[in-house]
Write an enzyme that holds these catalytic residues in place. Structure first.
Site, PDB file in Angstrom:
ATOM      1  N   GLY A 148       0.854  -1.241  -0.200  1.00  0.00           N
ATOM      2  CA  GLY A 148      -0.123  -0.130   0.098  1.00  0.00           C
ATOM      3  C   GLY A 148       1.139   1.266  -0.213  1.00  0.00           C
ATOM      4  N   CYS A 149       0.376   2.298  -0.264  1.00  0.00           N
ATOM      5  CA  CYS A 149       0.943   3.563  -0.507  1.00  0.00           C
ATOM      6  C   CYS A 149       1.331   4.197   0.919  1.00  0.00           C
ATOM      7  CB  CYS A 149       0.292   4.706  -1.107  1.00  0.00           C
ATOM      8  SG  CYS A 149      -1.514   4.994  -0.184  1.00  0.00           S
TER       9      CYS A 149
END
EC number: 1.2.1.38
Length: 345
Positions: A148-149
C-alpha cells in the site's frame, strides 16, 4: 513481453498504462474490465488516446493466458481475491495492487477490510513486493502483493531503525498525510472539491486498513514490534504522501550516526534517497517519480528521532513500485521504464 491490466479505469490502472507504454521490454498492453468491457479507455482518460485505442476486453481466463505473460490487478479490494489465483494457475505472473493478498492472517484481513478474505492457499503464495527489503523473494515469485501507499512510505522510513534494534518499540507514532488521489476515482463526500479545498482532514482514526500491513512487516523484521500508532490525514493536493514518524531512541545517539545508518542501508537502492544534514523532503520533490526521499533528525533534549518519508502515492506507492517488481521478477534492470525525473514545481 505482453502485459494485461485489470482495472485500467482507476487511477492506478491509468498510471500503469502511462508508464508501461514507454517500457522497452513491453511489446503489447491489453486492458481488461469486469464491468466496463467494450468501453474505450479514452472515454475515461482522453489524454491516453494516443497510446491506447482499443476497447477494454472482458476477463476470460482462457483468453488471458493466450494473450499476456503478466497481469497487473489494479482493482478494489475483493476483486483480486477472485481472479489472482485463476490467472496464476493459467501460467501468468500476477502483480496485485489491491490489499487482498497482503495480510497473512485471513481473520486480520476480515477484521480490518470488513469483507471475506482470499483463500489461505493463495495468500501463502504471494510475496510482499517491497523491493528494497524483499528483493530475493521477488525474483522467484509468481504472485506479488504490491504494498500500500502509506505502508511504503512508513516501512522505508522505519526499516533501518527497526532492523537495528535502536528504538523503544512501543513508541512508534506515524503521522501521515496524503493527497486525494489515494481515495480513488469514485467521488465521495470526503474528497468532494467543496469539502477538501482549503481544508485539512483527519480520517479513519485508529481504523485505517494499512495499520495491520505495517505492523505485520515490522514484526517480521523485529519480533519486539507489536503495535504502532498510525494516523492518516487528507490534504488539498492530488498526489503525494508525507509520513512523519516519531520514535524514542533506546540509548543516546547522534544525528550523524543515524544518517550514516540510513545511508548504509540504502546505499545501493536507486529509488531511496537519504537527504543530507539539515534537509527534509517535500512531496513536490518526488512528484511523478518512483523515488522515496527520507530526511531525519535526533532531538538530544527529548531523545526522540524524527523521520520524514515522502513518496508519490500513485507511482512509488502503487503503479511505479508494481513495475519495479515486474522488472525484478523478469530479470530486467530494476529502473527500466522508471527513470522519471520528479516534476517541479
Amino acid at each position: 513481453m505482453r502485459v494485461g491490466i485489470i482495472g485500467a479505469t482507476g487511477y492506478g490502472g491509468a498510471e500503469l498504462l502511462r508508464l508501461l507504454n514507454q517500457h522497452p521490454h513491453v511489446q503489447d498492453i491489453i486492458l481488461y474490465s469486469s464491468s466496463k468491457e467494450g468501453m474505450n479507455i479514452q472515454e475515461s482518460y482522453p489524454h491516453l488516446s494516443e497510446i491506447y485505442n482499443k476497447e477494454l476486453q472482458s476477463i476470460n481466463i482462457d483468453s488471458v493466458k493466450e494473450e499476456v505473460d503478466t497481469v497487473f490487478l489494479a482493482t478494489p479490494p475483493g476483486v483480486s481475491s477472485e481472479w489472482a489465483g485463476k490467472i496464476a494457475e493459467a501460467g501468468c505472473q500476477v502483480i496485485d495492487l489491491s490489499g487482498d493478498l497482503r495480510l497473512e492472517d485471513p481473520s486480520v484481513y476480515e477484521a480490518w477490510y470488513k469483507r471475506e478474505a482470499a483463500p489461505s492457499s493463495l495468500i501463502q503464495k504471494a510475496v510482499y513486493g517491497l523491493p528494497e527489503w524483499n528483493r530475493e523473494w521477488i525474483k522467484s515469485a509468481k504472485i506479488i502483493s504490491n504494498p500500500g501507499c502509506y505502508p511504503t512510505a512508513t516501512l522505508l522510513g522505519l526499516a533501518p531503525l527497526v532492523k537495528s534494534d535502536l528504538i523503544e518499540f512501543d513508541s512508534i507514532i506515524v503521522d501521515a498525510k496524503s493527497g486525494t488521489s489515494g481515495a480513488g476515482r469514485s467521488p465521495s463526500a470526503i474528497t468532494h472539491y467543496s469539502e477538501m479545498n482549503e481544508n485539512f482532514k483527519i480520517y479513519q482514526i485508529n481504523q485505517h486498513k494499512h495499520v495491520p500491513e505495517i505492523e505485520q512487516l515490522l514484526h517480521q523484521w523485529n519480533k519486539k514490534v507489536s503495535t504502532i500508532t498510525f494516523q492518516p490525514h487528507l490534504v488539498p493536493m492530488v498526489r503525494g504522501i508525507m509520513a512523519t514518524i516519531y520514535v524514542k531512541a533506546r540509548k543516546k545517539t547522534t544525528e550523524q550516526e543515524l544518517r550514516e545508518l540510513y545511508r548504509e542501508a540504502y546505499r545501493h537502492e536507486r529509488f531511496v534517497r537519504v537527504r543530507p544534514d539539515g534537509q527534509y523532503p517535500a512531496t513536490k520533490e518526488v512528484y511523478g517519480s518512483n523515488y522515496c526521499d527520507i530526511g531525519l533528525t535526533y532531538d538530544e533534549r527529548t531523545g526522540r528521532i524524527t523521520i520524514v518519508s515522502v513518496i508519490d502515492n500513485v507511482v512509488k506507492g502503487a503503479s511505479g513500485q508494481a513495475i519495479q517488481n515486474f522488472n525484478i521478477m523478469n530479470g530486467f534492470e530494476e529502473g527500466t521504464g522508471l527513470k522519471l525525473v520528479p516534476m517541479y514545481p
